[in-house]
Design a protein around this motif. Structure first.
Motif, mmCIF file in Angstrom:
data_model
loop_
_atom_site.group_PDB
_atom_site.id
_atom_site.type_symbol
_atom_site.label_atom_id
_atom_site.label_comp_id
_atom_site.label_asym_id
_atom_site.label_seq_id
_atom_site.Cartn_x
_atom_site.Cartn_y
_atom_site.Cartn_z
ATOM 1 N N TRP A 47 0.837 -1.201 0.000
ATOM 2 C CA TRP A 47 0.000 0.000 0.000
ATOM 3 C C TRP A 47 0.864 1.241 0.000
ATOM 4 N N ARG A 48 0.555 2.148 -0.919
ATOM 5 C CA ARG A 48 1.323 3.382 -1.037
ATOM 6 C C ARG A 48 0.377 4.566 -0.847
ATOM 7 N N PRO A 49 0.400 5.159 0.344
ATOM 8 C CA PRO A 49 -0.544 6.248 0.625
ATOM 9 C C PRO A 49 -0.338 7.478 -0.241
ATOM 10 N N THR A 50 0.801 7.573 -0.887
ATOM 11 C CA THR A 50 1.047 8.751 -1.723
ATOM 12 C C THR A 50 0.535 8.576 -3.144
ATOM 13 N N ASP A 51 0.079 7.363 -3.487
ATOM 14 C CA ASP A 51 -0.494 7.176 -4.822
ATOM 15 C C ASP A 51 -1.740 8.038 -4.946
ATOM 16 N N ALA A 52 -1.800 8.806 -5.973
ATOM 17 C CA ALA A 52 -2.946 9.694 -6.165
ATOM 18 C C ALA A 52 -4.048 8.965 -6.919
ATOM 19 N N SER A 53 -5.240 9.180 -6.460
ATOM 20 C CA SER A 53 -6.402 8.718 -7.208
ATOM 21 C C SER A 53 -6.800 9.864 -8.121
ATOM 22 N N GLU A 54 -7.049 9.546 -9.346
ATOM 23 C CA GLU A 54 -7.423 10.614 -10.258
ATOM 24 C C GLU A 54 -8.548 10.166 -11.167
#
Length: 93
Positions: A47-54
């Motif tokens: 899990w990468r909390p910095t991945d942006a959902s777009e």
């Protein structure tokens, strides 16, 4: 049909609804659609909390006159129906 008649070669067109949904929310909707209760968990190592959902930009399609017309819920029901027809051996346990 709009893409076949009005699009420009080389352009990228995203098909969607501009509604953001997470994988977890999608899993929940699929499970509700087919009547199952799967267990899921997040692997903290992946899990990468910095991945942006777009939301992908569908405005080029909208400019061509396209608009989303089939809700996600209907798409999931249609897919479940077609899968059950194609694979009748699949059962819910």
């Amino acid at each position: 049909r709009i893409l076949l008649t009005h699009s420009e070669p080389g352009n990228i067109y995203y098909i969607g609804s501009n509604n953001l949904i997470t994988i977890g929310q999608l899993l929940k909707q699929i499970a509700e659609t087919v009547g199952i209760s799967p267990e899921s968990e997040t692997d903290s190592a992946l899990w990468r909390p910095t991945d942006a959902s777009e939301i992908l930009n569908i405005s080029p399609l909208v400019r061509l006159g396209w608009a989303p017309s089939i809700p996600l819920e209907q798409t999931l029901r249609d897919m479940a129906t077609e899968i059950s027809k194609a694979y009748p051996q699949i059962t819910r346990e």
